[in-house]
Design an enzyme around this catalytic site. Structure first.
Site, short mmCIF file in Angstrom:
data_model
loop_
_atom_site.label_atom_id
_atom_site.label_comp_id
_atom_site.label_asym_id
_atom_site.label_seq_id
_atom_site.Cartn_x
_atom_site.Cartn_y
_atom_site.Cartn_z
N LYS A 14 35.04 33.90 41.09
CA LYS A 14 36.51 34.09 41.16
C LYS A 14 36.87 35.57 41.02
CE LYS A 14 37.38 31.24 37.67
NZ LYS A 14 36.01 30.80 37.29
N ARG A 91 44.14 25.70 34.92
CA ARG A 91 42.85 25.09 34.58
C ARG A 91 43.02 23.63 34.18
NH1 ARG A 91 39.83 30.04 33.32
NH2 ARG A 91 37.70 29.42 32.92
N ARG A 130 24.43 37.76 33.89
CA ARG A 130 25.52 38.68 33.51
C ARG A 130 25.53 38.89 31.99
NH1 ARG A 130 31.38 36.92 34.95
NH2 ARG A 130 30.81 35.39 33.37
N ARG A 136 28.68 40.07 27.77
CA ARG A 136 29.89 39.25 27.59
C ARG A 136 29.58 38.12 26.61
NH1 ARG A 136 33.69 36.48 32.29
NH2 ARG A 136 33.94 34.55 31.13
N ARG A 147 31.25 25.30 28.64
CA ARG A 147 32.23 25.73 29.66
C ARG A 147 32.12 24.86 30.92
NH1 ARG A 147 30.57 31.86 29.87
NH2 ARG A 147 31.97 32.05 31.66
#
Ligand code: AP5
Ligand code: MG
Length: 194
Positions: A14, A91, A130, A136, A147
């Site tokens: 996204k 969401r 990532r 992160r 998630r």
């Protein structure tokens, strides 16, 4: 306004494709995840609340999220005038209904929902990579699994919601980033013409 929702699971691309959309259509980017991470970094009251949900891979409650969105739209009338890319919002179905209302007040609507479809194994690989590269905080195996569960249970129903409105455009989100963008652009150019 030309308003696009970029939709997909965690790690589906996204944020990556939003950057291409900004360059192509001059839209204003609202990434709710980035807004929340900024609050966490500044240790604001909202940041403290957000941290408690994000670290568990859970969604921030709808009421709070809708207030944040309304604020962002109202505070940036010049920037949002051409249109907005909504990245990470809505969401849930209540968030989608709230977005319809917010845009109606501006005499506008959601024009298209771009759904980046990627299988779960690839999503996990991308996010863990990532996590290693950027640190992160929610990019670890335990949180990623939560998630993805939240995505399948609470967010994926939006695909039907927007399909029934004739706005959902499924895009294969695997492969070359620029080729994926070409498929998105092909769809959006058609929507813009109508
Ligand atoms: P958010 O920040 O929105 O995170 P997310 O949905 O989990 O998605 P990501 O940002 O991880 O992935 P992305 O789809 O943007 O992919 P990206 O382009 O980065 O939300 C974080 C949290 O905030 C939520 O869990 C929730 O707690 C809270 N939250 C946010 N919005 C909320 C809301 N509306 N309501 C309630 N709570 C909310 O790509 C991922 C990686 O893959 C990158 O490293 C990228 O370089 C790579 N990549 C991209 N495309 C490709 C490709 N084609 N091939 C290979 N690699 C690729
Ligand atoms: Mg993102």
């Amino acid at each position: 306004m030309f308003n696009v929702v970029i939709f997909g699971a965690p790690g589906s691309g996204k944020g990556t494709q939003s950057q291409n959309l900004i360059d192509e259509y001059g839209l204003y980017h609202i990434s709710t995840g980035e807004v929340l991470r900024d609050h966490i970094a500044r240790n604001t009251e909202l940041g403290k609340i957000a941290q408690s949900y994000i670290s568990q891979g859970q969604l921030i409650p709808d009421d709070l999220m809708v207030d944040i969105l309304e604020d962002l739209l109202d505070k940036n009338p010049k920037e949002t005038a051409k249109g907005v890319i909504f990245d990470g919002f809505p969401r849930t179905v209540p968030q989608a209904r709230a977005l319809t209302e917010m845009l109606e007040k501006k005499g506008s609507k959601v024009h298209a929902v771009v759904g980046l479809e990627v299988n779960d194994d690839e999503l996990v690989d991308r996010i863990l990579k990532r996590g290693r590269e950027t640190g992160r905080a929610d990019d670890n195996l335990e949180t990623v699994k939560k998630r993805l569960d939240v995505y399948h249970n609470q967010t994926l129903p939006l695909r039907d919601f927007y399909t029934s409105e004739g706005k959902y455009h499924a895009i294969n989100g695997s492969g070359d980033v620029s080729k994926i963008f070409e498929s998105i652009k092909e769809r959006l150019d058609k929507v813009k013409q109508n």
